[in-house]
Every structure is written in C-alpha cells, then in structure tokens.
Design a protein around this motif. Structure first.
Motif, mmCIF file in Angstrom:
data_model
loop_
_atom_site.group_PDB
_atom_site.id
_atom_site.type_symbol
_atom_site.label_atom_id
_atom_site.label_comp_id
_atom_site.label_asym_id
_atom_site.label_seq_id
_atom_site.Cartn_x
_atom_site.Cartn_y
_atom_site.Cartn_z
ATOM 1 N N ASN A 247 0.850 -1.102 0.005
ATOM 2 C CA ASN A 247 -0.066 0.048 0.010
ATOM 3 C C ASN A 247 0.969 1.309 -0.036
ATOM 4 N N THR A 248 1.924 1.260 0.918
ATOM 5 C CA THR A 248 3.062 2.491 0.773
ATOM 6 C C THR A 248 3.717 2.594 -0.584
ATOM 7 N N ILE A 249 3.800 1.534 -1.341
ATOM 8 C CA ILE A 249 4.498 1.736 -2.687
ATOM 9 C C ILE A 249 3.523 2.128 -3.557
ATOM 10 N N ARG A 250 2.322 1.542 -3.504
ATOM 11 C CA ARG A 250 1.094 2.145 -4.473
ATOM 12 C C ARG A 250 0.947 3.627 -4.244
ATOM 13 N N ALA A 252 3.071 5.761 -3.264
ATOM 14 C CA ALA A 252 4.392 6.516 -4.008
ATOM 15 C C ALA A 252 4.252 6.475 -5.433
ATOM 16 N N ILE A 253 4.004 5.341 -6.076
ATOM 17 C CA ILE A 253 3.515 5.306 -7.442
ATOM 18 C C ILE A 253 2.541 6.380 -8.077
ATOM 19 N N ARG A 349 2.092 -4.636 -10.214
ATOM 20 C CA ARG A 349 0.639 -4.365 -10.364
ATOM 21 C C ARG A 349 0.201 -2.878 -11.110
ATOM 22 N N HIS A 350 0.810 -2.059 -10.413
ATOM 23 C CA HIS A 350 0.553 -0.892 -10.419
ATOM 24 C C HIS A 350 1.189 0.101 -11.778
ATOM 25 N N LEU A 351 2.385 -0.602 -11.861
ATOM 26 C CA LEU A 351 3.232 0.143 -12.799
ATOM 27 C C LEU A 351 2.721 -0.132 -14.406
ATOM 28 N N TYR A 352 2.237 -1.357 -14.560
ATOM 29 C CA TYR A 352 1.766 -1.712 -15.541
ATOM 30 C C TYR A 352 0.674 -0.754 -16.135
ATOM 31 N N GLN A 353 -0.220 -0.568 -15.258
ATOM 32 C CA GLN A 353 -1.334 0.095 -15.580
ATOM 33 C C GLN A 353 -1.012 1.768 -16.119
ATOM 34 N N ILE A 354 0.376 2.409 -15.796
ATOM 35 C CA ILE A 354 0.752 3.607 -16.148
ATOM 36 C C ILE A 354 1.683 3.458 -17.448
ATOM 37 N N GLN A 355 0.860 4.008 -18.425
ATOM 38 C CA GLN A 355 1.437 3.875 -19.902
ATOM 39 C C GLN A 355 1.248 5.285 -20.530
#
Length: 357
Positions: A247-250, A252-253, A349-355
């Motif tokens: 959750n903390t890394i999410r 930050a992303i 999980r979350h980095l793939y959604q940022i394009q």
C-alpha cells in the motif's frame, strides 16, 4: 575642351574575341571555396562496451538507493509510523519464536533428566546384570546405563526415606537390582521411548520396566502445537507486512505518476522505472527489522531479571535467552527481503497500468 583625366587603357581583343587584360592591371584570383564543418544529419550509432553498461547500471542502482532513502527521510513522521507498524508485525512472531526456543530448552532439560528404571529378577547375578548394562549402553538410542545393586538401592532408601532404623531390622533385602537407562530422545520422543521400552522388557532377566510416558507425550504434543502456532502466526503477520509495504509503494507510485509517464516517453524501461520503488520497499523492511530487533532486545532485557529470580526460587539454572547478534541480523535480512517482495508485487501490479498515451 579636352579633359585632363588620363585616358583608360584600351583593351585589345584576343583571338577568341574577348578583351584582354591590360598590362598594368593584375588578374584577380578567385578565393578558394570556404569549407564548413557540416555535421552529418540523423542519429549516430555507437556501441557501448560491457564495462560502460555495468558502470551505468551500478550508478543507477546507487543513485536509486540513495534517492529513495532521502525521500523517506524527507517525511520522517510518515516513515517512522510505517517502520513501527512493520516492526510490531515482525516482532510478535520473533518474540514467540524466542519464547518457544526457551521452552524447548526447559523441555530438553526435563527430557534429559528422564530415565527408564529396569528392575531385574531375583535370580539375576551381579555379573549378568553388568553384562546386560554393558550391552544396553552400546545401543544407539541409549545415552547412559547405570547398574544399581540391591545393597546400593537399600542404602539410598535409608538416606532418602529416613527409615534407616526400621530397615536395619529387616531379615533380607527386599529391593531388587536396578539398571537406570537414560534414553536419547529425538524428534519422535514418544515413539522412540515406547520402542526402547519394548526392547528392554523383552530380555529374560528383566522383571519390570517403569517409565512415565504420559508427561513425555504431553510435553512433546505441547511443543508440536506451539511450533505450528508460531509458524501460522508468522505467516499471517508476514502477509500483513506485505500488504502494508504494498500500500505504501502504491501511494508512492500514484504521487509520481506524471514523472513515470515522462520517463517512459523518453524510452525508459520498466526495470529502470521499477528500481527506485524496489529500494523503497527494501528500506522499509530493513528499518522495520532494525526497530523490531531493538524492541525485542528491550523486552527480553526487561523480563530477564524476574525470570531469573523465579528460576532461582525453583533451584534451576534456567536463564531467559533473547536474540543474539546472528539471530538479529537474520531478522533484519528477512524483514528486508519481505519488504522487497512486497514492493515488487505492488510495482508489478500498478506500474503496468501507467502507460504514456
């Protein structure tokens, strides 16, 4: 009127019909063409050596580690709260593990003090009893075998019971010869003791074998239940640590979404973008592990004095043992690895959604 100006020299036509240059006028020389440094158009490809690639890779790793740590230290209150949550989640199973290790030491001392009393028949001579003791002492599941003659058993009875005068008036010694067998107890203590007891009672010189198996079975079952409880609790709290770090890394992303989009637009790979967040999870895990080790050290230091006093009242040499240096270092490494795993899951999980669009 005639002009006083000097007349221009006449140009005589040459053979081709062009006017010739006058003799008093030098021919002009044309300047050489000016050569300019023309830069080639387009991209110029160059091949990097493996050493340059390794230097760039290691430099980005070091920069990512330092930058992620400085970002965490830039928000000390928020980082400290996250570290404390992780430390508590790690310290609880670690404390139960240390308590379980101390209980195992107590149980091991109880098991080491246990022995099997083998009563021999009346017709067994001292020589036969000594041969039997020597044979049993060589068994792999026996630590020690001690022969107690009837006379020694009577003397111990007189000293222990306080009925020495009454025992002196006996016509014969009613106590049989005894061989005290100290078993070697492994992980399957009840089964091993039962097998040893059956092997001892099968000898024709043995009259009876006495062993209190009930407390051994209870202790062994208690240790098994406690071990499984500690493993289950450690698994649940490790899952909690993964969720907290994830959750903390999410967050930050999400805070650096625009920066991630821009970096991807200029050609950054997912590994390049992922690296600072992985170091953030690693620092969260390592910091939580260090705080957990400090909390455990303080807690066991606070409990050591009353536990020592209680053991002295029971005339026991037991001392509460906390985590040593190696165990504390292992705890910190496990916490850091758990933080790295949680960050990897969150980033994947979350980095793939940022394009970039």
């Amino acid at each position: 009127m005639k002009s006083n100006r000097p007349s221009k020299p006449e140009r005589r036509p040459n053979r081709m019909g062009a006017s010739a240059t006058p003799r008093n006028e030098r021919p002009r020389r044309e300047a050489p063409p000016r050569v300019e440094n023309v830069r080639p158009q387009g991209a110029v490809s160059s091949q990097m050596s493996w050493r340059d690639k390794f230097d760039a890779w290691s430099a980005h790793h070091s920069n990512s580690a330092i930058e992620s740590l400085l970002r965490m230290l830039g928000t000390p209150l928020q980082s400290l709260m996250t570290w404390l949550v992780i430390a508590i989640a790690i310290a609880l199973p670690a404390a139960l593990f240390v308590v379980f290790s101390n209980v195992q030491q107590i149980g091991q001392s109880w098991q080491d003090s246990s022995q099997i009393s083998v009563f021999l028949k009346k017709e067994a001579s001292a020589g036969q009893a000594q041969d039997l003791r020597s044979r049993w002492a060589k068994r792999p599941d026996v630590v020690q075998a001690t022969y107690v003659s009837p006379e020694q058993a009577l003397e111990e009875f007189k000293l222990g019971s306080g009925l020495g005068e009454l025992a002196n008036h006996l016509d014969e010694n009613p106590l049989p010869a005894v061989i005290l067998v100290k078993p070697k107890i492994g992980g399957n203590a009840p089964d091993a003791l039962t097998s040893l007891q059956q092997a001892l009672v099968a000898d024709p010189l043995v009259a009876d074998v006495r062993l209190d198996m009930l407390w051994v079975k209870r202790l062994h079952q208690f240790i098994t239940v406690a071990e499984r409880f500690v493993v289950a609790l450690a698994g649940l709290l490790a899952l909690g640590v993964l969720l907290v770090i994830g959750n903390t890394i999410r967050m930050a992303i999400e805070n650096r979404r625009d920066e991630i989009v821009v970096v991807k637009l200029v050609g950054a790979t997912d590994a390049y973008v992922r690296r600072p967040f992985l170091y953030t999870g690693l620092w969260f895990g390592v910091g939580g592990g260090i705080l957990a080790a400090i909390l455990l050290a303080l807690g066991f230091w606070w409990l050591s004095a009353p536990v020592t006093q209680l053991a002295d009242l029971y005339q026991s040499s037991f001392r509460l043992q906390g985590l040593g240096f190696i165990e504390s270092l292992q705890l910190i490494l496990i916490a850091g690895f758990t933080g790295l795993i949680g960050a990897w899951i969150a980033v994947a999980r979350h980095l793939y959604q940022i394009q970039p669009r």
